[in-house]
Scaffold this active site. Structure first.
Site, PDB file in Angstrom:
ATOM      1  N   CYS A 274      35.754 -52.461  31.976  1.00 47.40           N
ATOM      2  CA  CYS A 274      36.791 -51.526  32.261  1.00 47.40           C
ATOM      3  C   CYS A 274      37.490 -50.987  31.086  1.00 47.40           C
ATOM      4  O   CYS A 274      37.708 -49.643  30.989  1.00 47.40           O
ATOM      5  CB  CYS A 274      37.793 -52.259  33.330  1.00 47.40           C
ATOM      6  SG  CYS A 274      38.701 -53.555  32.524  1.00 47.40           S
ATOM      7  N   HIS A 322      42.843 -55.512  34.414  1.00 48.80           N
ATOM      8  CA  HIS A 322      41.939 -54.326  34.668  1.00 48.80           C
ATOM      9  C   HIS A 322      42.323 -53.260  34.190  1.00 48.80           C
ATOM     10  O   HIS A 322      43.981 -53.136  34.290  1.00 48.80           O
ATOM     11  CB  HIS A 322      41.664 -54.504  36.120  1.00 48.80           C
ATOM     12  CG  HIS A 322      40.257 -53.446  36.480  1.00 48.80           C
ATOM     13  ND1 HIS A 322      39.293 -53.728  36.057  1.00 48.80           N
ATOM     14  CD2 HIS A 322      40.690 -52.264  37.353  1.00 48.80           C
ATOM     15  CE1 HIS A 322      38.473 -52.433  36.762  1.00 48.80           C
ATOM     16  NE2 HIS A 322      39.368 -51.964  37.214  1.00 48.80           N
ATOM     17  N   HIS A 334      37.072 -45.670  36.842  1.00 48.22           N
ATOM     18  CA  HIS A 334      37.212 -47.080  36.292  1.00 48.22           C
ATOM     19  C   HIS A 334      35.644 -47.744  36.547  1.00 48.22           C
ATOM     20  O   HIS A 334      34.982 -47.185  37.098  1.00 48.22           O
ATOM     21  CB  HIS A 334      38.319 -47.906  36.866  1.00 48.22           C
ATOM     22  CG  HIS A 334      38.164 -48.541  38.350  1.00 48.22           C
ATOM     23  ND1 HIS A 334      38.297 -49.713  38.820  1.00 48.22           N
ATOM     24  CD2 HIS A 334      37.178 -47.780  39.222  1.00 48.22           C
ATOM     25  CE1 HIS A 334      37.915 -49.867  40.084  1.00 48.22           C
ATOM     26  NE2 HIS A 334      37.241 -48.720  40.604  1.00 48.22           N
TER      27      HIS A 334
END
Length: 360
Positions: A274, A322, A334
């Site tokens: 990420c 994240h 993402h």
């Protein structure tokens, strides 16, 4: 619930129902049903009900979340180790240069000391008598004074060079200690990541093909519910500003990676985690930002969710484990987790911690 357990539960329920029928007065007794056949080794196991798959989904989410946390720990340790290694290399160059300078200064000091010994041991009166020329004597005396000053300056340079070398060596020792510490932290984090991912993959491997399809559907439904609740809260009641030129470039880079696989610790170009995706996207836009999601959250300027614009980074979960990039219209791009690819999702499909702006 496992296949064997489901069969046993079915059989137990049949026995309970039969027993209940026998115990109720006035109930006609039917012929006893034949006992359930034992499942064959080649029989297709019954699919797990959605409530069981929902439990699996939550367990997988938990495992992959733990893997994401460990991945960012790994990324942080890796980044620090790289920095320490680069600084250690720089100090090694300085130490080598310092040793060469110190050796050269020592040679010069030794030569100056030998010259002073040869010329400086005779009293000034004797030099005047032997020379016979006062002007020559005074010129010579001036040169001696200049030589003495030069020698003192040389000795000062020698002392400073020695101090610098000792400082560089002490710094190098400290950097080496921290480098080893970061390498150990990196190795520990790697084991955590691999353990969490292996547990998740082992859990998924138990599912039948049809169950995996239904599991993916449950994941989409959960994300949609979260997104709809977020939109319904009025989080995007106000529209953010237009993307900057750099923001547009960052979005262009990130969306161009759609379809590439997630790989923990990766920062492109073939795969990304990420924060690897967001950091590389902004680097491509001409702005270097921290490597990890936690550091991106900690060091970049924060903005209100309602004010976010394309290119801003959305940080998720309380531990900032994240991160994704906002692309407008309530969506973000993402790299989700192992087994998935870079994709577009609802910006509110996960719990939002906050928003940061790299080009503020």
């Amino acid at each position: 619930m496992g296949t064997g357990k489901r069969v046993l539960v079915t059989a137990a329920l049949a026995v309970v129902c039969a027993t209940t029928a026998l115990a109720v007065p006035g109930t006609a007794l039917a012929a006893p049903a034949p006992p359930p056949a034992a499942p064959s080794a080649t029989a297709t196991p019954p699919a797990a009900p959605d409530r069981d798959l929902e439990a699996v989904r939550k367990q997988l989410e938990k495992l992959y979340r733990a893997a994401a946390v460990a991945t960012e720990e790994y990324n942080a340790a890796d980044e620090k180790a790289r920095e320490q290694s680069a600084q250690l290399d720089e100090l090694t160059v300085r130490i080598d240069a310092g040793r060469e300078r110190l050796a050269a200064l020592r040679d010069r000091a030794g030569a100056a000391a030998r010259a002073q010994y040869r010329t400086g041991g005779m009293p000034d009166e004797a030099k005047l008598i032997l020379n016979g020329d006062p002007d020559d004597f005074l010129d010579g005396t001036g040169r001696v004074i200049q030589g003495e000053r030069a020698t003192k300056g040389l000795l000062g340079d020698l002392a400073r060079a020695q101090e610098d070398l000792e400082t560089y060596q002490a710094d190098a020792s400290g950097h080496l200690t921290r480098l080893e510490s970061n390498r150990r932290a990196k190795a520990t984090a790697r084991k955590k990541v691999e353990k969490r991912i292996a547990a998740a993959e082992e859990l998924e491997s138990r599912l039948e093909k049809e169950e995996k399809v239904r599991l993916a559907r449950l994941e989409r439904l959960a994300a949609e519910r979260a997104q709809n609740a977020w939109l319904g809260s009025g989080a995007l009641k106000e529209t953010g500003g237009a993307a900057t030129e750099r923001g547009e470039k960052a979005v262009e880079y990130a969306t161009a990676q759609i379809g590439k696989p997630y790989r923990w610790g990766a920062a492109g170009p073939a795969s990304y985690d990420c924060s690897g995706l967001t950091s590389q996207a902004w680097l491509a836009a001409g702005r270097a930002i921290p490597r990890t999601s936690q550091e991106q959250w900690r060091r970049l300027e924060r903005v209100e969710v309602a004010d976010m614009r394309p290119g801003d980074l959305i940080v998720y979960f309380n531990d900032a484990s994240h991160i994704g990039m906002y692309i407008g219209d309530g969506r973000m791009v993402h790299s989700p987790r192992p087994g998935r690819t870079v994709t577009i999702a609802g910006a509110g499909s996960m719990p939002i911690l906050g928003v940061v702006r790299p080009d503020a």
